[in-house]
Design an enzyme around this catalytic site. Structure first.
Site, PDB file in Angstrom:
ATOM      1  N   GLU A 143     -15.955 -63.892  23.240  1.00 53.60           N
ATOM      2  CA  GLU A 143     -16.045 -62.730  24.125  1.00 53.60           C
ATOM      3  C   GLU A 143     -14.917 -62.803  25.138  1.00 53.60           C
ATOM      4  O   GLU A 143     -14.723 -63.867  25.712  1.00 53.60           O
ATOM      5  CB  GLU A 143     -17.388 -62.680  24.862  1.00 53.60           C
ATOM      6  N   GLY A 164     -19.208 -69.438  32.528  1.00 54.91           N
ATOM      7  CA  GLY A 164     -20.394 -70.243  32.757  1.00 54.91           C
ATOM      8  C   GLY A 164     -21.040 -70.625  31.436  1.00 54.91           C
ATOM      9  O   GLY A 164     -21.271 -71.786  31.154  1.00 54.91           O
ATOM     10  N   MET A 179     -22.158 -68.760  27.180  1.00 52.08           N
ATOM     11  CA  MET A 179     -21.946 -67.656  26.241  1.00 52.08           C
ATOM     12  C   MET A 179     -23.106 -67.565  25.270  1.00 52.08           C
ATOM     13  O   MET A 179     -23.537 -68.550  24.678  1.00 52.08           O
ATOM     14  CB  MET A 179     -20.616 -67.911  25.507  1.00 52.08           C
ATOM     15  N   ASN A 228     -23.705 -66.560  22.206  1.00 47.18           N
ATOM     16  CA  ASN A 228     -23.531 -66.433  20.757  1.00 47.18           C
ATOM     17  C   ASN A 228     -24.877 -66.560  20.043  1.00 47.18           C
ATOM     18  O   ASN A 228     -25.678 -67.437  20.353  1.00 47.18           O
ATOM     19  CB  ASN A 228     -22.620 -67.553  20.247  1.00 47.18           C
ATOM     20  N   HIS A 283     -30.610 -66.578  31.375  1.00 51.40           N
ATOM     21  CA  HIS A 283     -29.703 -65.441  31.179  1.00 51.40           C
ATOM     22  C   HIS A 283     -29.190 -65.384  29.735  1.00 51.40           C
ATOM     23  O   HIS A 283     -29.292 -64.349  29.071  1.00 51.40           O
ATOM     24  CB  HIS A 283     -28.532 -65.565  32.157  1.00 51.40           C
ATOM     25  N   GLU A 284     -28.646 -66.494  29.251  1.00 47.00           N
ATOM     26  CA  GLU A 284     -28.058 -66.474  27.909  1.00 47.00           C
ATOM     27  C   GLU A 284     -29.148 -66.268  26.859  1.00 47.00           C
ATOM     28  O   GLU A 284     -28.950 -65.570  25.874  1.00 47.00           O
ATOM     29  CB  GLU A 284     -27.271 -67.762  27.624  1.00 47.00           C
ATOM     30  N   GLU A 342     -24.768 -56.858  30.681  1.00 45.63           N
ATOM     31  CA  GLU A 342     -24.732 -57.840  31.766  1.00 45.63           C
ATOM     32  C   GLU A 342     -25.609 -57.450  32.956  1.00 45.63           C
ATOM     33  O   GLU A 342     -26.338 -58.278  33.493  1.00 45.63           O
ATOM     34  CB  GLU A 342     -23.298 -58.103  32.212  1.00 45.63           C
TER      35      GLU A 342
HETATM   36 ZN   LIG Z   1     -24.257 -62.451  30.356  1.00 41.80          ZN
END
Ligand SMILES: [Zn+2]
Length: 847
Positions: A122, A254, A256, A258, A290-291, A313
């Site tokens: 990304e 921070g 990702m 995937n 979050h991820e 986001e």
């Molecule tokens: Zn994010």
């Protein structure tokens, strides 16, 4: 502007891509990647364009037949196959390319970190791996084969076989290329499991380098809590048999999301009481949440194009903030989030980099991973929830998942689910996504014959490219208190839609005290002429915890502004803060209330009021006020400091963390009187990083930490994450007159591994966080900073560009400082072969 991409130019990709088969033969300098793309044209006669950068084409074939150079055009940015060379129906395009992960210092695409292969795709990293339609609206099923001698070979999805030197992975869920991931290396896993709400067992692995496995337990627990929370709160279940999470030392971001293979900066995974602070634990849990939450808001439903970045986001930040509130911090989380929002996003909105949560053009999308897209995006989702209520919000989200699963969507799709599920017209609300700038809300009051009227006026200053700012829909949460502290009108949501609008409350016996913008119901600046006495009253009596804190913050800010102009400390503030210190409110709240606003916040407030901030004067005012607070309440602070010592072994839970936070807030104030005696003692006795680093910071700020800094370095020099703290703490907190020289010294330190993003950020971020040090009148801070951005740019343009935002506030300061910053920005802009990332940023910063 040259090379600009516009939202209005969006066109669907003219081919569909159903399946992708990739084979990687790993080698540090010559990795071979073969790709087979199953494509079908949507319309006949269109050329096939694939993105590709910094990759060497080895071979190219269509349905097994090699293409000749006459069939295609190869440029620095991609490969275009002429329509005449394409069949009318479906076909498979086979490519083989060579890439050199070891030489990839930009950390985008496939690269190496301490001998381990990993990826970051990304936003547009996949085009550095193979030729591909590298855009989020092209979603395909991936099958991946990895050949290499590393013991662990990972990719997205479910395992599809493995043997000595190879592994295959199959991802059943269509995804855009930016969610592709590959990891290969000598790794060890901490295992766990999770049983989903419909009874599927999921294997969980936290992968780290050997030696780090004793610092993964917290991360695993955080993942399990996240999975459970998303089921309970959003009804979202995990959808693969395996979830892998890998910690990487060299990482630009921070973490990702995937699909099925999250990759994390190791600072957001590894934690032990000796090496991580309470704040680290909190952030690890939030980012793992979050991820993970992205699995539904980002992966299953993704963005149509990068202009829609805040679709995934903003929503996912809102989800992780709610998660932290629910499982950990409760209402004080809102205060933390607002401090961060004002410190970064309001600052961005007030400067040359201001842009809407959904921008409409960019040159380099990496430059739009901003606080506006993330944190303001989350505020916008929070306002939607306020407007339709908790039940209406859940209904809208259920519709969003049902309607758009498997799709690449837009902000319009998102707004539409709220309109369809609530029956409301949200067209005015949409301006929050398309308009930049922070609205300023002025309020006046009137009381007459039992009727109380609040009149609001909203105004948003022009931002780059947006001179006109029509009024927005602002949800304003208001409660009214009687003069004895009883709540006479509970929290009510006023929906402001006009530029000026009045709201009345009737049947009141006496003139009430208003509590406005409770829980920070909208990301606006509230401007209200009010007495220190009334603020002190709200600090003591407001039933809304956020507004209690806000009242104290307003008092502190006003006091610091007056003091930076030469006034004495305000005694209304000093009295109010004393009541609070000795009070019984929860410790985490008292800690937040005792911490003064930062120097940058004061500078921002002065600028907003039309004044020119003087960085040295603000720094002196803040230190003087801390000393005045300590003198006035020394006994109470000392008693609180002693009472907050947490007995027994360390746990990162919110309760003890709140006590430590309050204890350190008291320590900071007391150190202005005790010559650092308590801090030195605590530094020696501390058995956890929170107190050790907290004491060190207090001593650094007092200019008396040489011995402790040396001892800290001696003990932790082998631990990169802890040494990042060593660099950051001394630069961000040292007396400002020393900051630029200290930065030079630290940059010459053999441990300053400047190609590592964490280490680079700890020095640069440390300097720019030292407000008066960075803005020293002779420009030494600016010069150091610009020198290093220029040096980093050819190595890692993304990180260099992001750090250039330290200069975004230059218009606040006096003409001499402005001239110095402009000269540094021009020097950067004039550097030969500057990256697209940094040249876009300097152009925007210069305006
Ligand atoms: Zn994010």
């Amino acid at each position: 502007m040259d090379g600009t991409t516009y939202l209005s130019d969006y066109r669907p990709y003219p081919f569909t891509l159903d399946r992708v088969a990739l084979t990687f033969r790993l080698s540090p300098r010559a990795t071979r990647v073969t790709a087979a793309l199953s494509l079908s044209p949507r319309e006949a006669g269109t050329p096939l364009h694939l993105d590709g950068e910094q990759i060497k084409l080895i071979s190219l074939a269509l349905d097994g037949t090699p293409l000749t150079p006459a069939d295609y055009l190869l440029t620095e940015t991609g490969l275009t196959i002429h329509p005449a060379a394409l069949p009318e129906g479906a076909f498979t395009l086979q490519t083989e390319v060579e890439i050199a992960p070891e030489e990839n210092t930009a950390l985008e695409g496939l690269y190496m970190s301490k001998g381990m292969y990993c990826t970051q795709c990304e936003a547009e990293g996949f085009r550095k791996i193979t030729f591909y339609p590298d855009r989020p609206d092209v979603m395909a099923r991936f099958h991946v084969r990895i050949e290499g001698d590393a013991p662990v070979l990972l990719s997205n999805g479910n395992p599809a076989g493995q043997g000595p030197g190879w592994a295959e992975w199959d991802d059943p869920w269509p995804k855009p290329a930016y969610l592709f991931a590959l990891v290969a290396g000598d790794l060890v896993a901490t295992h766990g499991t999770f049983t989903t709400m419909s009874g599927n067992k999921v294997d969980l692995n936290i992968w780290v380098r050997p030696g780090d496995e004793n610092r993964t337990e917290f991360a695993l627990g955080a993942l399990q809590r996240s999975m459970k929370w998303d089921e309970e709160t959003y009804g979202r279940e995990y959808d693969l048999s395996l979830f892998n999470l890998v910690a990487v030392d060299d990482f630009n971001m921070g973490a990702m999301e995937n699909k099925g293979l999250n990759i994390f900066n190791s600072k957001l995974v590894l934690a032990s009481p000796e090496t991580a602070t309470d704040l680290d634990y909190e952030r690890i849990e939030a980012v793992i949440g979050h991820e993970y939450f992205h699995n539904w808001t980002g992966d299953r439903i993704t963005c149509r194009d990068w202009f829609q970045l805040c679709l995934k986001e903003g929503l996912t930040v809102f989800r992780d903030q709610s998660f932290t509130t629910d499982v950990r911090l409760g209402p004080v989380k809102r205060i933390d989030d607002v401090i961060a929002l004002r410190g970064r996003q309001f600052r961005e909105d007030a400067g040359p980099l201001a842009h809407p949560p959904r921008p409409d053009h960019y040159r380099e999308i990496n430059n739009f991973y901003t606080s506006t897209v993330y944190e303001k995006g989350a505020e916008v989702v929070g306002m939607l929830k306020t407007l339709v209520g908790a039940g209406g919000y859940r209904k809208a989200l259920d519709l969003y998942f049902a309607r758009h699963d498997g799709q690449a969507c837009t902000i319009e799709d998102w707004i539409k689910v709220f309109e369809d599920s609530s029956g409301r017209d949200m067209s005015q609300f949409k301006r929050w996504y398309t308009d930049a700038g922070t609205p300023h809300l002025k309020v006046t009051e009137n009381f007459n014959n039992g009727t109380y009227t609040l009149e609001f006026t909203q105004e948003t200053k022009p931002t780059p490219g947006q001179p006109e700012k029509p009024p927005r829909l602002i949800p304003i949460a208001v409660g009214l208190l009687s003069p004895n502290g009883d709540e006479v009108v509970p929290t009510t949501i006023l929906e402001m839609t006009e530029a000026t609008q009045s709201f009345t409350f009737t049947g009141l016996a006496t003139k009430p005290v208003p509590s406005i913008l409770r829980n920070f119901s909208a990301p606006v600046v509230l401007e209200r002429e009010t007495s220190a006495q009334e603020q002190a009253f709200l600090l003591a009596h407001d039933t809304d915890l956020f507004n209690r804190w806000e009242a104290g913050r307003n008092l502190a800010r006003a006091t610091l502004i007056a003091m930076s102009g030469g006034a004495e400390p305000d005694s209304a503030y000093l009295d109010a803060i004393g009541t609070l210190t000795a009070g019984t409110t929860e410790p985490a709240f008292r800690a937040l209330a005792l911490r003064l606003p930062g120097e940058d916040e004061i500078a921002q407030a002065l600028f907003a009021a039309g004044a020119t901030p003087d960085p040295e004067a603000i720094h002196r005012a803040r230190r003087t006020l801390m000393r005045a607070m300590a003198q006035r309440h020394e006994a109470a602070l000392a008693a609180t400091y002693d009472a907050c010592a947490v007995p027994g072994p360390y746990t990162p839970d919110a309760g003890p963390a709140g006590l430590r936070s309050l204890r350190l807030a008291c320590l900071g104030l007391l150190s202005t009187l005790d010559g650092g005696a308590r801090a030195k003692r605590l530094f020696t006795e501390a058995t956890n990083m929170t107190e050790s680093l907290g004491a060190l910071g207090v001593l650094v700020a007092a200019g008396d930490a040489a011995r402790e800094l040396a001892a800290f370095r001696e003990r932790w020099q082998g631990n990169a994450l802890v040494m990042d703290k060593w660099f950051l703490t001394q630069l961000s907190l040292c007396p400002p007159g020393q900051a630029a020289e200290l930065a030079e010294t630290l940059a010459a330190d053999p441990l300053f591994d400047w190609k590592n993003p964490n280490r680079f950020r700890s020095v640069m971020g440390g300097l720019s966080a030292n407000h008066a040090g960075f803005h020293r009148a002779d420009g030494a801070g600016y010069r150091f900073y610009a020198d290093w951005l220029i040096r980093l740019d050819p190595v890692n343009p993304q990180t260099a560009a992001r750090l250039s935002t330290a200069f975004e506030t230059w218009r606040r300061y006096d003409p001499a400082r402005q001239a110095l910053i402009r000269a540094e920005l021009r020097r950067i802009a004039d550097t030969p072969a500057l990256s697209r990332d940094l040249s876009e940023m300097t152009a925007r910063l210069l305006g």
